[in-house]
Design a protein around this motif. Structure first.
Motif: not given
Length: 224
Positions: A176-182, A149-154, A109-111
């Motif tokens: 995969t990009a899922i915005p948060s904190g908007v 090889e890993e799944r990455i969530l931004v 997970v990349i914040s």
């Protein structure tokens, strides 16, 4: 516990309050005119939650990273409440707040938060654990912290922008990009502070301030 949390690290100003009348989160999306709105929004949140600034038992602000001006403004408002009430001031790191809902993600997970100048404030997590601190990086540098090889969530308010730049540098990555904190992170800050406060043993010293990660333009100019 009467809790007040103030977030002004992006163009969205958000305030969270939890007290005897319940919980409320108020936001202002005026493009960053926080100085003119912050006291009014704090007062409205306190009234809705059923307590006063003097009755605040814990005040929370974003530790950073984020907007230089926004971080200082929230700290100033939080310290004013602290002086009025004598309550502890609890700073909460901003990037874990954006990742809060994704701690069970099976990969990385990349914040992220846009830091301008083609840079991002970013923090990397795996299985709910931080694997870096807050970084000031470009998307190309992020590949150094990732397993192909890993799944990455931004996630974070600028997730889509960062994900697009990351794909341009590493098109083979599963991103995969899922915005948060908007709409701000004051409620997440309040939640984290309430969970961690029983283990919080030291109040913030008067000289303490935000964590900027990056030097200001004035500091860079001075160093030259």
């Amino acid at each position: 516990m009467n809790i007040l949390a103030i977030d002004s690290i992006t163009p969205v100003l958000s305030v969270y309050a939890a007290g005897p009348a319940g919980k409320t989160t108020l936001t202002v999306t005026d493009g960053g005119q926080h100085a003119e709105k912050i006291l009014e929004l704090v007062e409205k949140a306190l009234v809705t939650a059923g307590f006063t600034a003097r009755e605040t038992e814990l005040v929370v602000c974003a530790e950073g990273p984020g907007s230089f001006t926004g971080l200082r403004l929230a700290y100033a408002a939080a310290k004013a409440v602290q002086l009025a009430s004598g309550c502890p001031l609890f700073p909460v790191a901003s990037l874990p707040c954006y990742a809060l809902s994704f701690m069970n993600w099976p990969g990385a997970v990349i914040s992220v938060l846009d830091a301008k100048k083609n840079r991002f404030y970013a923090q990397f997590f795996r299985r709910a654990n931080p694997v870096t601190g807050a970084l000031d990086i470009g998307a190309a540098e992020a590949t150094d912290f990732l397993d192909p090889e890993e799944r990455i969530l931004v996630t974070g308010p600028d997730a889509a922008l960062f994900a697009d730049e990351l794909r341009a540098h590493a098109p083979a990555l599963d991103i995969t990009a899922i915005p948060s904190g908007v709409a701000g992170i004051a409620d997440s800050m309040g939640f984290i502070a309430e969970l961690q406060f029983p283990y919080y043993t030291q109040n913030v010293p008067d000289h303490a301030g935000p964590v900027y990660v990056r030097k200001s333009d004035a500091e860079l100019q001075s160093s030259r």
